[in-house]
Design a protein around this motif. Structure first.
Motif, mmCIF file in Angstrom:
data_model
loop_
_atom_site.group_PDB
_atom_site.id
_atom_site.type_symbol
_atom_site.label_atom_id
_atom_site.label_comp_id
_atom_site.label_asym_id
_atom_site.label_seq_id
_atom_site.Cartn_x
_atom_site.Cartn_y
_atom_site.Cartn_z
ATOM 1 N N GLY A 6 0.871 -1.171 0.000
ATOM 2 C CA GLY A 6 0.000 0.000 0.000
ATOM 3 C C GLY A 6 0.902 1.213 0.000
ATOM 4 O O GLY A 6 2.097 1.086 -0.266
ATOM 5 N N GLY A 7 0.359 2.362 0.311
ATOM 6 C CA GLY A 7 1.200 3.556 0.381
ATOM 7 C C GLY A 7 1.571 3.832 1.825
ATOM 8 O O GLY A 7 1.104 3.159 2.742
ATOM 9 N N ILE A 8 2.412 4.826 2.029
ATOM 10 C CA ILE A 8 2.785 5.251 3.375
ATOM 11 C C ILE A 8 1.498 5.670 4.111
ATOM 12 O O ILE A 8 0.640 6.337 3.526
ATOM 13 C CB ILE A 8 3.833 6.400 3.297
ATOM 14 C CG1 ILE A 8 4.397 6.726 4.675
ATOM 15 C CG2 ILE A 8 3.287 7.636 2.621
ATOM 16 C CD1 ILE A 8 5.649 7.602 4.629
ATOM 17 N N ALA A 9 1.337 5.211 5.333
ATOM 18 C CA ALA A 9 0.161 5.533 6.173
ATOM 19 C C ALA A 9 -1.169 5.009 5.617
ATOM 20 O O ALA A 9 -2.233 5.486 5.987
ATOM 21 C CB ALA A 9 0.048 7.049 6.416
ATOM 22 N N SER A 10 -1.101 4.006 4.719
ATOM 23 C CA SER A 10 -2.367 3.489 4.162
ATOM 24 C C SER A 10 -3.009 2.458 5.087
ATOM 25 O O SER A 10 -4.165 2.100 4.915
ATOM 26 C CB SER A 10 -2.146 2.889 2.770
ATOM 27 O OG SER A 10 -1.386 1.698 2.861
ATOM 28 N N GLY A 11 -2.235 1.961 6.070
ATOM 29 C CA GLY A 11 -2.804 0.999 7.011
ATOM 30 C C GLY A 11 -2.363 -0.439 6.786
ATOM 31 O O GLY A 11 -2.993 -1.375 7.278
ATOM 32 N N LYS A 12 -1.253 -0.612 6.056
ATOM 33 C CA LYS A 12 -0.714 -1.965 5.823
ATOM 34 C C LYS A 12 -0.459 -2.689 7.134
ATOM 35 O O LYS A 12 -0.799 -3.846 7.304
ATOM 36 C CB LYS A 12 0.649 -1.919 5.115
ATOM 37 C CG LYS A 12 0.685 -1.398 3.741
ATOM 38 C CD LYS A 12 2.117 -1.294 3.259
ATOM 39 C CE LYS A 12 3.019 -0.455 4.116
ATOM 40 N NZ LYS A 12 2.657 0.949 4.240
ATOM 41 N N LEU B 231 -2.854 11.715 3.169
ATOM 42 C CA LEU B 231 -2.130 12.909 3.596
ATOM 43 C C LEU B 231 -2.486 13.268 5.038
ATOM 44 O O LEU B 231 -1.612 13.498 5.881
ATOM 45 C CB LEU B 231 -2.508 14.055 2.641
ATOM 46 C CG LEU B 231 -1.654 15.312 2.639
ATOM 47 C CD1 LEU B 231 -0.194 14.981 2.375
ATOM 48 C CD2 LEU B 231 -2.157 16.286 1.580
ATOM 49 N N ALA B 232 -3.782 13.272 5.320
ATOM 50 C CA ALA B 232 -4.240 13.626 6.673
ATOM 51 C C ALA B 232 -3.702 12.636 7.705
ATOM 52 O O ALA B 232 -3.219 13.031 8.773
ATOM 53 C CB ALA B 232 -5.769 13.649 6.705
ATOM 54 N N ARG B 233 -3.747 11.338 7.377
ATOM 55 C CA ARG B 233 -3.282 10.326 8.337
ATOM 56 C C ARG B 233 -1.779 10.404 8.544
ATOM 57 O O ARG B 233 -1.288 10.228 9.658
ATOM 58 C CB ARG B 233 -3.677 8.924 7.860
ATOM 59 C CG ARG B 233 -5.175 8.687 8.044
ATOM 60 C CD ARG B 233 -5.578 7.257 7.745
ATOM 61 N NE ARG B 233 -7.039 7.140 7.707
ATOM 62 C CZ ARG B 233 -7.687 6.072 7.295
ATOM 63 N NH1 ARG B 233 -7.023 5.010 6.881
ATOM 64 N NH2 ARG B 233 -9.011 6.039 7.287
ATOM 65 N N ASP C 245 -10.009 -1.679 1.082
ATOM 66 C CA ASP C 245 -10.303 -0.239 1.119
ATOM 67 C C ASP C 245 -10.237 0.258 2.558
ATOM 68 O O ASP C 245 -11.070 -0.083 3.386
ATOM 69 C CB ASP C 245 -11.698 -0.011 0.521
ATOM 70 C CG ASP C 245 -12.035 1.471 0.405
ATOM 71 O OD1 ASP C 245 -11.405 2.290 1.106
ATOM 72 O OD2 ASP C 245 -12.934 1.800 -0.384
ATOM 73 N N ASN C 246 -9.225 1.081 2.845
ATOM 74 C CA ASN C 246 -9.052 1.552 4.226
ATOM 75 C C ASN C 246 -9.372 3.040 4.379
ATOM 76 O O ASN C 246 -8.760 3.739 5.181
ATOM 77 C CB ASN C 246 -7.621 1.251 4.712
ATOM 78 C CG ASN C 246 -7.483 1.441 6.219
ATOM 79 O OD1 ASN C 246 -8.461 1.333 6.958
ATOM 80 N ND2 ASN C 246 -6.287 1.745 6.672
#
Length: 202
Positions: A8-14, A140-142, A176-177
């Motif tokens: 996932g991306g950075i801060a996506s919740g992986k 971005l917010a997370r 979907d997170n």
């Protein structure tokens, strides 16, 4: 052994998703955790990092100062390539050892959690890829909230990775997170039942 790449991306919740799978009984090998292990004092990779970037990347106790190193490599793509040239082979070796141990223990399914699964070209290490997805504004917010970063700094970290929309297209399964923790848990549980538990029985 079936190896599922979870990315996932950075801060996506992986990591959150990986912990949930782990709680359900999955074997998880986390590249971020391995990345921390290979730069411990006494490890070959740490010696190479100091040789490349100097003592300024060390804390007084000899451990790696991640913040200082992060500032250097996020600002300079060539420095990032040097760092990746040191850490990626060390992480790969450690990952292979862990996966081999799981194989020998008769593990049926293991998750390999790696933020840069596509970027580092290591999809060949896994049988299929699952992507933890969220849109850029939520990401971005997370990220700003989690790491105390300015919008600018958060955007530059997001920009250093493959865009989430592209990763989403490359995953066999997309988690979907964008919603709450409960919604993430519900998806993980459903996937566990349909994709892992049922297959094990079959």
């Amino acid at each position: 052994m079936r190896i599922i790449g979870l990315t996932g991306g950075i801060a996506s919740g992986k990591t959150s998703a990986a912990h949930l799978f782990e709680k359900l009984g999955a074997a998880v090998v986390d590249a971020d955790q391995l990345a921390r292990e290979v730069v411990q004092p006494g490890e070959e990779a740490l010696a190479q990092i100091v040789a490349s970037f100097g003592d300024k990347v060390l804390n007084p106790d000899g451990t790696l100062n991640r913040a200082t190193l992060g500032e250097i490599v996020f600002a300079d793509p060539s420095a990032r390539r040097i760092l990746e040239g040191i850490t990626h082979p060390a992480i790969r070796k450690r990952a292979e050892e862990k996966l081999q141990r799981l194989r020998e223990a008769g593990t049926g399914t293991a998750f390999y959690v790696a933020p840069l699964l596509f970027e580092a070209g290591i999809t060949s290490r896994v049988h299929e890829v699952w992507v933890v997805y969220l849109d850029q504004e939520t990401q971005l917010a997370r990220l700003m909230a989690r790491d105390g970063l300015s919008r600018e700094a958060a955007l530059s970290r997001i920009a250093s990775q493959m865009p989430m929309e592209e990763k989403k297209k490359l995953g066999r399964i997309v988690i979907d997170n964008r919603g709450s923790r409960d919604e993430l848990e519900a998806q993980v549980l459903k996937l566990w039942r349909e994709e892992i538990a049922d297959r094990t029985k079959g």
